[in-house]
Write a protein that holds these residues in place. Structure first.
Motif, PDB file in Angstrom:
ATOM      1  N   ARG A  58      44.057  -7.780  -2.847  1.00 41.35           N
ATOM      2  CA  ARG A  58      44.635  -6.894  -1.848  1.00 41.35           C
ATOM      3  C   ARG A  58      45.409  -7.765  -0.871  1.00 41.35           C
ATOM      4  NH1 ARG A  58      41.616  -2.250   1.750  1.00 41.35           N
ATOM      5  NH2 ARG A  58      43.138  -2.277   3.423  1.00 41.35           N
ATOM      6  N   ILE A 102      48.244 -15.857  11.877  1.00 42.94           N
ATOM      7  CA  ILE A 102      48.358 -15.137  13.147  1.00 42.94           C
ATOM      8  C   ILE A 102      46.934 -15.008  13.674  1.00 42.94           C
ATOM      9  CG2 ILE A 102      48.980 -12.964  14.249  1.00 42.94           C
ATOM     10  CD1 ILE A 102      51.211 -12.721  12.218  1.00 42.94           C
ATOM     11  N   ALA A 103      46.550 -15.949  14.510  1.00 39.82           N
ATOM     12  CA  ALA A 103      45.171 -15.982  14.992  1.00 39.82           C
ATOM     13  C   ALA A 103      44.993 -14.964  16.106  1.00 39.82           C
ATOM     14  CB  ALA A 103      44.822 -17.377  15.488  1.00 39.82           C
ATOM     15  N   ARG A 104      43.845 -14.331  16.103  1.00 41.10           N
ATOM     16  CA  ARG A 104      43.536 -13.406  17.199  1.00 41.10           C
ATOM     17  C   ARG A 104      43.381 -14.224  18.480  1.00 41.10           C
ATOM     18  NH1 ARG A 104      39.261 -10.547  19.755  1.00 41.10           N
ATOM     19  NH2 ARG A 104      39.740  -8.314  19.879  1.00 41.10           N
ATOM     20  N   ALA A 111      42.115 -15.858  21.771  1.00 41.78           N
ATOM     21  CA  ALA A 111      40.717 -16.097  22.136  1.00 41.78           C
ATOM     22  C   ALA A 111      40.288 -15.163  23.260  1.00 41.78           C
ATOM     23  CB  ALA A 111      40.538 -17.556  22.547  1.00 41.78           C
ATOM     24  N   PRO A 130      41.902 -11.894  24.736  1.00 43.72           N
ATOM     25  CA  PRO A 130      43.007 -10.926  24.795  1.00 43.72           C
ATOM     26  C   PRO A 130      43.287 -10.411  26.204  1.00 43.72           C
ATOM     27  CG  PRO A 130      41.556 -10.442  22.958  1.00 43.72           C
ATOM     28  CD  PRO A 130      40.876 -11.512  23.755  1.00 43.72           C
ATOM     29  N   LEU A 147      46.256 -11.794  28.121  1.00 41.58           N
ATOM     30  CA  LEU A 147      47.627 -11.610  27.635  1.00 41.58           C
ATOM     31  C   LEU A 147      48.323 -10.481  28.385  1.00 41.58           C
ATOM     32  CD1 LEU A 147      46.574 -13.437  25.362  1.00 41.58           C
ATOM     33  CD2 LEU A 147      47.745 -11.964  23.726  1.00 41.58           C
ATOM     34  N   THR A 148      49.617 -10.641  28.608  1.00 38.92           N
ATOM     35  CA  THR A 148      50.401  -9.526  29.139  1.00 38.92           C
ATOM     36  C   THR A 148      50.533  -8.459  28.062  1.00 38.92           C
ATOM     37  OG1 THR A 148      52.495 -10.388  28.338  1.00 38.92           O
ATOM     38  CG2 THR A 148      51.772 -11.148  30.517  1.00 38.92           C
ATOM     39  N   ASP A 149      50.947  -7.278  28.473  1.00 41.92           N
ATOM     40  CA  ASP A 149      51.149  -6.207  27.489  1.00 41.92           C
ATOM     41  C   ASP A 149      52.147  -6.632  26.421  1.00 41.92           C
ATOM     42  OD1 ASP A 149      49.369  -4.432  28.623  1.00 41.92           O
ATOM     43  OD2 ASP A 149      50.879  -3.498  29.919  1.00 41.92           O
ATOM     44  N   TRP A 196      50.567  -9.113  24.019  1.00 47.19           N
ATOM     45  CA  TRP A 196      49.619  -8.429  23.127  1.00 47.19           C
ATOM     46  C   TRP A 196      50.370  -7.601  22.083  1.00 47.19           C
ATOM     47  CZ3 TRP A 196      44.957  -8.908  21.464  1.00 47.19           C
ATOM     48  CH2 TRP A 196      44.307  -7.845  20.828  1.00 47.19           C
ATOM     49  N   PHE A 199      51.451  -9.870  19.384  1.00 47.67           N
ATOM     50  CA  PHE A 199      50.366 -10.180  18.441  1.00 47.67           C
ATOM     51  C   PHE A 199      50.122  -9.013  17.487  1.00 47.67           C
ATOM     52  CE2 PHE A 199      45.811  -9.219  17.834  1.00 47.67           C
ATOM     53  CZ  PHE A 199      45.534 -10.158  16.841  1.00 47.67           C
ATOM     54  N   LEU A 200      50.177  -7.798  18.036  1.00 47.64           N
ATOM     55  CA  LEU A 200      49.866  -6.630  17.209  1.00 47.64           C
ATOM     56  C   LEU A 200      50.949  -6.343  16.176  1.00 47.64           C
ATOM     57  CD1 LEU A 200      48.527  -3.805  19.562  1.00 47.64           C
ATOM     58  CD2 LEU A 200      47.254  -5.127  17.873  1.00 47.64           C
ATOM     59  N   TYR A 201      52.201  -6.420  16.605  1.00 48.07           N
ATOM     60  CA  TYR A 201      53.246  -5.794  15.794  1.00 48.07           C
ATOM     61  C   TYR A 201      54.336  -6.721  15.279  1.00 48.07           C
ATOM     62  CZ  TYR A 201      51.172  -1.562  17.730  1.00 48.07           C
ATOM     63  OH  TYR A 201      50.308  -0.580  18.084  1.00 48.07           O
ATOM     64  N   ARG A 223      48.490 -13.591   3.651  1.00 49.42           N
ATOM     65  CA  ARG A 223      47.072 -13.586   3.314  1.00 49.42           C
ATOM     66  C   ARG A 223      46.841 -12.645   2.131  1.00 49.42           C
ATOM     67  NH1 ARG A 223      43.058 -12.332   7.470  1.00 49.42           N
ATOM     68  NH2 ARG A 223      43.966 -10.261   7.295  1.00 49.42           N
ATOM     69  N   PHE A 281      39.057 -14.104   1.488  1.00 46.22           N
ATOM     70  CA  PHE A 281      40.426 -14.151   1.992  1.00 46.22           C
ATOM     71  C   PHE A 281      40.966 -15.562   1.797  1.00 46.22           C
ATOM     72  CE2 PHE A 281      38.876 -10.432   4.112  1.00 46.22           C
ATOM     73  CZ  PHE A 281      39.979  -9.640   4.354  1.00 46.22           C
ATOM     74  N   GLN A 286      35.332 -13.476   7.939  1.00 46.54           N
ATOM     75  CA  GLN A 286      35.807 -14.661   7.218  1.00 46.54           C
ATOM     76  C   GLN A 286      36.895 -15.424   7.968  1.00 46.54           C
ATOM     77  OE1 GLN A 286      36.895 -14.156   3.069  1.00 46.54           O
ATOM     78  NE2 GLN A 286      35.406 -12.516   2.796  1.00 46.54           N
ATOM     79  N   THR A 287      37.740 -14.702   8.682  1.00 46.21           N
ATOM     80  CA  THR A 287      38.933 -15.385   9.193  1.00 46.21           C
ATOM     81  C   THR A 287      38.957 -15.549  10.707  1.00 46.21           C
ATOM     82  OG1 THR A 287      40.263 -13.379   9.430  1.00 46.21           O
ATOM     83  CG2 THR A 287      40.241 -14.421   7.272  1.00 46.21           C
ATOM     84  N   GLU A 288      38.295 -14.668  11.473  1.00 50.71           N
ATOM     85  CA  GLU A 288      38.323 -14.800  12.931  1.00 50.71           C
ATOM     86  C   GLU A 288      37.015 -15.387  13.473  1.00 50.71           C
ATOM     87  OE1 GLU A 288      40.935 -14.565  14.643  1.00 50.71           O
ATOM     88  OE2 GLU A 288      42.267 -13.353  13.408  1.00 50.71           O
ATOM     89  N   ASP A 310      35.078  -8.103  25.350  1.00 49.29           N
ATOM     90  CA  ASP A 310      36.049  -7.955  24.254  1.00 49.29           C
ATOM     91  C   ASP A 310      35.389  -7.238  23.084  1.00 49.29           C
ATOM     92  OD1 ASP A 310      38.413  -8.188  22.870  1.00 49.29           O
ATOM     93  OD2 ASP A 310      38.123 -10.286  22.294  1.00 49.29           O
ATOM     94  N   ARG A 339      41.708  -4.666  24.079  1.00 50.42           N
ATOM     95  CA  ARG A 339      42.898  -4.979  24.881  1.00 50.42           C
ATOM     96  C   ARG A 339      43.932  -3.855  24.801  1.00 50.42           C
ATOM     97  NH1 ARG A 339      46.470  -5.021  27.418  1.00 50.42           N
ATOM     98  NH2 ARG A 339      47.847  -6.639  28.267  1.00 50.42           N
ATOM     99  N   ARG A 379      46.632  -0.758  27.515  1.00 42.69           N
ATOM    100  CA  ARG A 379      48.098  -0.649  27.546  1.00 42.69           C
ATOM    101  C   ARG A 379      48.495   0.624  28.285  1.00 42.69           C
ATOM    102  NH1 ARG A 379      50.137  -0.129  22.056  1.00 42.69           N
ATOM    103  NH2 ARG A 379      52.179  -0.429  22.983  1.00 42.69           N
TER     104      ARG A 379
END
Ligand SMILES: [Zn+2]
Lengths: 90, 936
Positions: free
Chosen positions: A18, A25-27, A29, A31, A34-36, A39, A42-44, A56, A66, B691-693, B828, B833, B837
């Protein structure tokens, strides 16, 4: 159908996998710091290049792991696959 | 006419067959096409658009005209079969298509006789212009009756279709001279080799020569080489993953077989295809590709005509004319489009007494359902035939030698680039990312003849010169499309439909491109090339489906009490792959009555639901609580073993993804449930983060959905029914949202006190194979079985949402009225987060509300909620609506803009059956708003 090399199991047909989006793209540490706009980035925001792409995959119908891959988006040719934490192919 | 000697047929094995009800005889080794020609049958079908008579044009897979319906009995009727690809068998029944009332006398063709042809873009122009009314009144009914090819079978296909996977070092596609050589070389080098060919006999154009096919014997001696005949490589996938369709027609019912071949290397030896030539009336039966006529003589000992005229743009046509003459046919004339045909050929023709007329073409053909003559005309300087100086020649066969197009459809499918080679006057294979080689004529062509550009230029003025005979596209259609402003070849193709028929323009496609270039005044490579797409030739649905039909189409998952429910006469509904009991009707009950009875049983006594389909995941490890804390919105660290939480899982964008009950079974062990449809994706998301985070967390996730069978016993009488079966705990002491290990009916169980109905209730988890036994005990104790429909009504009465029904991927916990579940002190969790918004904080967001109809009708789920000025503003929609038996009235839930601040307001739900229905905005909790019954 692609032939994909799971770093743990070896070459397997695409139906066992899959796709899981762009790699590395690390989440964030923390959130909340972060400014809007950051963020939302990161999301989009994704690179979506025409050419080499690090992405991945999950061997969901195999070992369940993964991993990362470098694939050319035009030719679909894989430069290689690698485990999380490993360096991508040069 | 059948020749007395020669050919590759077996004259000792005559075969009887029929075409349009008339009986004929052929021989083993014939195709249906060769057998029809041997019997003098030239008229095979009618064209798609104009119902023009059509005959056999080719001898192979590229055939656009000779499409027939084969009838092998009920469920075995096969339309659009190319007569050139059907090996003759005893008793074969074939019929012509697209004719009415009969093939010889077709009323549809009358429409086209005097009238001009429907021009390119006819449909679009008639749709849009002032003739729109005429479209509906006149054209559409006419075209619907006349257009179309063949009839689909109605009965289920009784045959079987196989499926095989294969791996090899070398796959060779095409068993002609080049393919045989490549296969032999690879096999001798030690490769596992698969050699496939669409024809019934390997050899390709070597079959035109008498005697055994050279090299074939050596191939058959190779132990690691497999030859597949009647096998078409129709799809070229990534990384040399090639799909082959093999036709078997085995007496045991195995009809066709799909091969999926992964090859380290592929050799394309697909040859070249002869092109037709564009002249007026080139579609008349008796007009044939020159090499095809040669094949009918050499392979099947059939003379397709007695008096032939050859129209040549390429040297190869002379071979065909000479072969026909050698077989006894007369060659009336050779009309060569070239000003200076090679001297050697002219001398050879002269020696045979055949007149060659250089710089000559055909101005028109004569005849009805069969060609009777041509108008041979000298060419003007622009290459067009000069009809004023034409001479009529009587003939019954016209051979077209239009030159050759390298067959690169599969190369193009493999994302190979085609490059124009001026010397070869053809597109040849260029670069490809695949491990792929081209060999033979597909790599080099078969030598240039009169340049395509010159052929095209000379044809622009022709009337009824067909480029795509199956889709009835003429040179004029293409020229018209260019005049109307279509520039891209892709647009010309779609507007005119050239090359879009089932043959995909194998013999006319390049010509269409050249004519586009000529009409635009450009060179061919400037026009570009349309991409070839799979399948190379039509593949039957049966082959693609294989065994994946009926019960094997999609796996069916059944709950542990499925057999019991079936025996009770339950009505089932699909929920994802699950079949769940929807309701259990008693004698005389319809669905509404059964559901009402089941709901009241839960409210007044106790009901029993098989809840085993809920997804279940065990979360184990020293960091299990920390992991859940980071993923779900709830707080877990302070949770004691033996307690349950209603857990909410968001995506990182803040929207609800799933919900369920999370129970802490032990300090390091949690059991969580997911929605029935969400089990796989929830586990996938949790695994992703683990696994990844958060790889540092010591946690293991295990799906145990199938391990546990779940009996949900709900209602005021639940405890009294269950208590006598329970050992090991004091049931009365188990509070709401608690879990304990116990023995129930002698079965080890995890006993949850949870409720999705608003009543006091239990969900008993036992090993799935023991659930049926527990179930029977609970039924015997007086519980009423209820299904998913009652479950939906009961939860809606309580305002409990269902993920995917009240939510649609844009609903936050706060929108759903579930903000209370969020651990407020948490720094969190996934999606937190995003909840901060600005968009998520807007006061006009759509919120879950209750909707009480002001009349007795149940609103329609999905109905828009209208409010505002003139009630014309859609401000939300109905998400759930039922008749509530407990309340004696309809109820609904919906998403409504700023809904929770609008209690008491009236909004209107659209209805398909008329006037919008008034609904009062109310609290979503219709039943027991204080929640007293949960603790009863
Ligand atoms: Zn694996």
């Amino acid at each position: 159908m692609l032939l994909i090399r799971c770093p743990w199991c070896g070459d397997r047909p695409e139906v066992e996998f899959r796709h899981a989006g762009e790699a590395h793209i690390a989440r964030p540490a923390d959130p909340a710091m972060l400014t809007d706009a950051e963020w939302a980035g990161f999301l989009y925001e994704r690179a979506n290049p025409r050419g080499d792409y690090r992405e991945r995959w999950r061997h969901i119908h195999g070992c369940g792991r993964f991993f990362n891959a470098q694939r050319h988006t035009l030719t679909d040719r894989f430069a290689g696959t690698y485990r999380p934490g490993e360096e991508p192919p040069a | 006419m059948r020749l007395a000697t020669g050919g590759r047929i077996d004259r000792s094995r005559p075969l009887r067959f029929s075409f349009d009800g008339r009986a004929y005889t052929g021989f083993a080794g014939d195709t249906l096409a060769s057998a029809l020609l041997a019997n003098g049958v030239q008229l095979i079908g009618r064209s798609f658009k104009y119902h023009r008579p059509r005959g056999i044009l080719s001898a192979g897979a590229e055939e656009p005209n000779a499409l027939v319906e084969l009838d092998r009995g009920p469920g075995r009727r096969e339309p659009n079969t190319r007569a050139t690809m059907v090996p003759l068998t005893e008793g074969l029944v074939a019929r012509s298509q697209n004719r009415w009332p009969s093939l010889g006398f077709d009323l549809g063709a009358l429409a086209g006789l005097g009238a001009p042809l429907l021009p390119a873009g006819f449909y679009y122009k008639t749709f849009l212009g002032p003739g729109r009314d005429a479209w509906y009144r006149r054209w559409e009914p006419l075209i619907r009756r006349m257009a179309g090819l063949g009839r689909a079978p109605e009965a289920p296909d009784p045959d079987r279709y196989g499926n095989r996977h294969a791996h090899c070092e070398t796959l060779v596609i095409g068993a002609g001279r080049a393919g045989i050589a490549a296969a032999l070389a690879a096999a001798e080098a030690g490769d596992r080799v698969i050699l496939c060919d669409e024809q019934a006999e390997p050899g390709g154009r070597l079959l035109l020569l008498p005697g055994p096919v050279p090299g074939l014997e050596a191939l058959r001696a190779q132990p690691r080489l497999r030859i597949l005949t009647r096998t078409t490589a129709f799809h070229y996938g990534l990384q040399n993953y090639v799909s082959l369709a093999e036709v078997l027609d085995r007496p045991d019912g195995l009809r066709e077989r799909l091969w999926r071949v992964r090859a380290r290397r592929v050799v394309l030896a697909t040859g070249a295809l002869e092109r037709l030539l564009p002249f007026s009336g080139n579609d008349r039966p008796g007009v044939m590709l020159a090499d095809a006529a040669r094949a009918y003589v050499a392979r099947w000992a059939v003379l397709p005509g007695r008096r032939a005229v050859l129209l040549a743009a390429h040297d190869s046509g002379y071979d065909a004319a000479f072969a026909l003459q050698d077989a006894g046919a007369g060659v009336v004339a050779i009309l060569d489009l070239r000003a200076a045909p090679p001297a050697a050929l002219r001398e050879a023709a002269a020696a045979r007494g055949i007149a060659v007329r250089p710089a000559h073409g055909i101005a028109a053909t004569r005849g009805g359902a069969r060609v009777t003559g041509v108008l041979a005309a000298p060419l003007r300087p622009d290459g067009s035939p000069d009809a004023a100086r034409a001479e009529a020649l009587a003939c019954d066969l016209v051979l077209m030698a239009g030159g050759w197009t390298p067959n690169l459809a599969l190369f193009s499918q493999a994302r190979g680039r085609l490059r124009w080679d001026a010397a070869a006057d053809a597109f040849l294979p260029g670069e490809t990312a695949e491990a792929l080689e081209c060999a033979g004529a597909c790599a080099t062509g078969r030598g240039p003849g009169l340049p395509l550009a010159a052929i095209a230029a000379g044809s622009l003025g022709a009337r009824k010169a067909f480029v795509d005979p199956q889709n009835d596209v003429t040179t004029r259609d293409i020229a018209l499309a260019v005049r109307e402003g279509f520039r891209s070849i892709e647009h010309v193709k779609r507007y005119t439909t050239t090359g879009m028929a089932t043959d995909q323009g194998k013999i006319g496609g390049m010509l269409g491109l050249a004519i586009t270039a000529a009409a635009r005044g450009q060179a061919i490579p400037e026009v570009g090339f349309t991409t070839f797409r799979p399948p190379y030739t039509p593949v039957s649905f049966g082959t693609l489906a294989g065994r994946h039909r009926a019960a094997l189409f999609d796996p069916v998952r059944t709950a542990p009490t499925h057999a019991w429910a079936e025996a009770q006469g339950a009505v089932f509904e699909p929920v994802g792959q699950w079949q769940r009991a929807r309701y259990f009707p008693r004698a005389g009950e319809d669905m509404a009555a059964a559901v009402a009875r089941e709901c009241l049983a839960v409210r007044n006594a106790a009901g029993l639901l098989d809840a085993s389909t809920l997804g279940k995941v065990e979360v184990v490890g020293p960091d299990a609580a920390e992991f859940l804390e980071r993923c779900y919105v709830n707080a877990f660290h302070g949770m004691r073993p033996g307690r349950c939480r209603y857990g909410l899982l968001l995506r990182e964008d803040g929207f609800l993804y799933d919900d369920g009950v999370i129970a802490r079974l032990a300090e390091d062990r949690f059991h969580l449930t997911t929605t029935t449809g969400g089990a796989a994706r929830v586990l996938h998301l949790l695994e992703d983060y683990l696994q990844t985070e958060f790889p540092e967390l010591r946690v293991w996730l295990t799906s145990n959905t199938e391990h546990w069978g779940v009996a949900a016993l709900q209602g005021p009488a639940a405890r009294a029914m269950l208590a006598p079966l329970v050992r090991g705990i004091d049931l009365a002491a188990l509070p709401h949202m608690a879990v304990a290990e116990a023995e129930v009916a002698g079965i080890p169980a995890w006993l949850f006190r949870v409720s999705f109905t608003g009543e006091a209730g239990y969900e008993v988890n036992v090993p799935a194979d023991r659930l049926a036994a527990l179930w029977e005990r609970l039924i015997a104790a007086g519980a009423t079985p209820y299904g998913t429909e009652a479950m939906h009504v009961l939860r809606a009465e309580k305002g409990f949402i269902i993920i995917g029904q009240e939510t649609d991927g844009t609903v936050t916990p706060e929108d759903a009225g579930l903000g209370w579940a969020i651990g407020k002190a948490k720094r969190d969790f996934i999606g937190k987060r995003s909840l901060a918004r600005p968009e998520m904080l807007r006061p006009d967001r759509r919120q879950v509300v209750g909707l009480a109809p002001r009349d007795a009708r149940v609103p329609e789920e999905g109905a828009q909620l209208l409010a505002g000025a003139d009630r014309r503003e859609a401000q939300g929609h109905v998400t759930s609506a039922y008749h509530s038996a407990a309340l004696g009235r309809p109820i609904a839930l919906g998403l409504l803009s700023a809904g929770r601040a609008r209690l008491g307001e009236t909004v209107f739900a659209t209805r398909l059956d008329g006037v919008p229905q008034p609904l009062e905005v109310v609290s979503p909790v219709f039943w027991d708003p204080e929640g007293k019954r949960l603790h009863g």
